[in-house]
Design a protein around this motif. Structure first.
Motif, PDB file in Angstrom:
ATOM      1  N   TYR A 259     -40.855   5.786 -58.361  1.00 34.79           N
ATOM      2  CA  TYR A 259     -41.998   6.126 -57.487  1.00 34.79           C
ATOM      3  C   TYR A 259     -41.905   7.605 -57.153  1.00 34.79           C
ATOM      4  O   TYR A 259     -40.896   8.069 -56.620  1.00 34.79           O
ATOM      5  CB  TYR A 259     -41.937   5.272 -56.216  1.00 34.79           C
ATOM      6  N   LEU A 260     -42.942   8.379 -57.530  1.00 30.46           N
ATOM      7  CA  LEU A 260     -42.974   9.800 -57.201  1.00 30.46           C
ATOM      8  C   LEU A 260     -43.258   9.912 -55.714  1.00 30.46           C
ATOM      9  O   LEU A 260     -44.287   9.403 -55.237  1.00 30.46           O
ATOM     10  CB  LEU A 260     -44.072  10.498 -58.002  1.00 30.46           C
TER      11      LEU A 260
ATOM     12  N   GLN B  86     -40.178  11.856 -50.478  1.00 28.58           N
ATOM     13  CA  GLN B  86     -38.957  11.390 -49.815  1.00 28.58           C
ATOM     14  C   GLN B  86     -37.836  11.092 -50.815  1.00 28.58           C
ATOM     15  O   GLN B  86     -36.760  10.622 -50.444  1.00 28.58           O
ATOM     16  CB  GLN B  86     -39.260  10.127 -49.008  1.00 28.58           C
TER      17      GLN B  86
ATOM     18  N   GLY C  87     -48.435   7.582 -56.003  1.00 24.38           N
ATOM     19  CA  GLY C  87     -49.048   7.201 -54.738  1.00 24.38           C
ATOM     20  C   GLY C  87     -50.203   8.115 -54.388  1.00 24.38           C
ATOM     21  O   GLY C  87     -50.448   9.135 -55.051  1.00 24.38           O
TER      22      GLY C  87
ATOM     23  N   GLU D   3     -51.720   8.079 -47.589  1.00 23.62           N
ATOM     24  CA  GLU D   3     -50.470   8.183 -46.823  1.00 23.62           C
ATOM     25  C   GLU D   3     -49.277   7.640 -47.610  1.00 23.62           C
ATOM     26  O   GLU D   3     -48.161   7.587 -47.103  1.00 23.62           O
ATOM     27  CB  GLU D   3     -50.608   7.428 -45.497  1.00 23.62           C
TER      28      GLU D   3
ATOM     29  N   TYR E 180     -42.253  19.625 -50.396  1.00 19.08           N
ATOM     30  CA  TYR E 180     -43.620  19.891 -49.943  1.00 19.08           C
ATOM     31  C   TYR E 180     -44.413  18.628 -50.250  1.00 19.08           C
ATOM     32  O   TYR E 180     -43.940  17.767 -50.999  1.00 19.08           O
ATOM     33  CB  TYR E 180     -44.228  21.103 -50.675  1.00 19.08           C
TER      34      TYR E 180
ATOM     35  N   LEU F 121     -47.858  16.838 -51.700  1.00 17.13           N
ATOM     36  CA  LEU F 121     -49.077  16.933 -52.508  1.00 17.13           C
ATOM     37  C   LEU F 121     -49.996  15.768 -52.152  1.00 17.13           C
ATOM     38  O   LEU F 121     -49.577  14.820 -51.482  1.00 17.13           O
ATOM     39  CB  LEU F 121     -48.716  16.869 -53.995  1.00 17.13           C
TER      40      LEU F 121
END
Ligand SMILES: C[S@@+](CC[C@H](N)C(=O)[O-])C[C@H]1O[C@@H](n2cnc3c(N)ncnc32)[C@H](O)[C@@H]1O
Length: 232
Positions: free
Chosen positions: A89-90, A93, A116, A119, A139, A141
């Motif tokens: 999962y990109l 976090q 994703g 949010e 950061y 995106l």
């Protein structure tokens, strides 16, 4: 011969067309070394309007991607396989995508990438099926598609056969922990600035030595943090 397969779970599959059409990655796909598929999460929504997001429990701004379409899109990839591919999962976090992480990921024969939006995704998807969260930097995106493309690009170029030789990436910045030495091409003299004499000497041992020294020097100048011993 197929060396690596990527399946991307996304609500914006068309964003991937440019990397599949052209470039070194596109050529590797055409020659069969890489397989890259996009799976539209929206196609799996059981909502009558094909929604893939909903309001967050507990309130707050933005929307959250609902678990059902993501889970079913993942199932559509896994069904029929006699192994379970790694699901990444990109996420901002996640573990940072470094050259070391890219080398680790190239050992997988099949990676599924989950992009994703809004949010982010319902936490239960992370608990149930995500193997690793990967971030492309500290950061945020708007979506996981650009990070997925970055990951596909940097992992794919390490796959045997995608670049002309292993040397094409093993001399590059970050592979050995240093930055690469300066590169020059023709003309010899450009606006009064000439190419370092060692590079035109034809003396390979001296050229190697010059490159090693320059590599160390510019790492110290540009990224001194890379030369510090890690705390562990
Ligand atoms: C606006 S972000 C969600 C951020 C989330 N609310 C948070 O604070 O951790 C939407 C999506 O973009 C992707 N994304 C954003 N920044 C990323 C980064 N630095 N690395 C990888 N993916 C990122 C993730 O897939 C994420 O689900």
């Amino acid at each position: 011969m197929l060396c690596m397969r990527f399946d991307v779970l996304t609500i914006f599959p068309d964003m991937f067309t440019p990397i599949l059409m052209d470039s070194i990655i596109g050529r590797a796909v055409k020659s069969g070394i890489l397989e890259i598929n996009t799976i539209n999460i929206r196609d799996f929504s059981k909502d009558k309007h094909f929604k893939t997001d909903d309001y967050p429990y507990g309130g707050g701004s933005g929307m959250v991607m609902t678990p059902q379409p993501i889970y079913d899109a993942w199932q559509s990839v896994v069904n029929g396989l006699d192994y379970v591919p790694k699901l990444v999962y990109l996420s901002p976090q996640g573990n940072c995508l470094t050259q070391k992480k890219a080398l680790e990921l190239r050992e997988e024969k099949h990676i599924v990438l989950l992009c994703g939006h809004y949010e982010g995704i319902d936490e239960r998807i992370i608990e149930l099926i995500v193997d690793e969260e990967v971030s492309i930097g500290d950061y945020v995106l708007t979506g996981g598609e650009l990070p997925a493309m970055v990951l596909i690009d940097c992992v794919s170029r390490l796959v045997p056969g995608v670049l002309p030789s292993e040397e094409a990436f093993s001399n590059e910045s970050h592979y050995s922990g240093l930055l690469e030495y300066p590169q020059y091409t023709r003309p010899y003299d450009f606006m009064g600035k000439t190419v370092p004499e060692t590079l035109i000497s034809g003396h390979h041992a001296n050229i190697d030595k010059w490159r090693q020294e320059m590599s160390l020097k510019r790492t110290a100048q540009k990224r001194p943090d890379l030369l510090k011993p890690s705390p562990l």
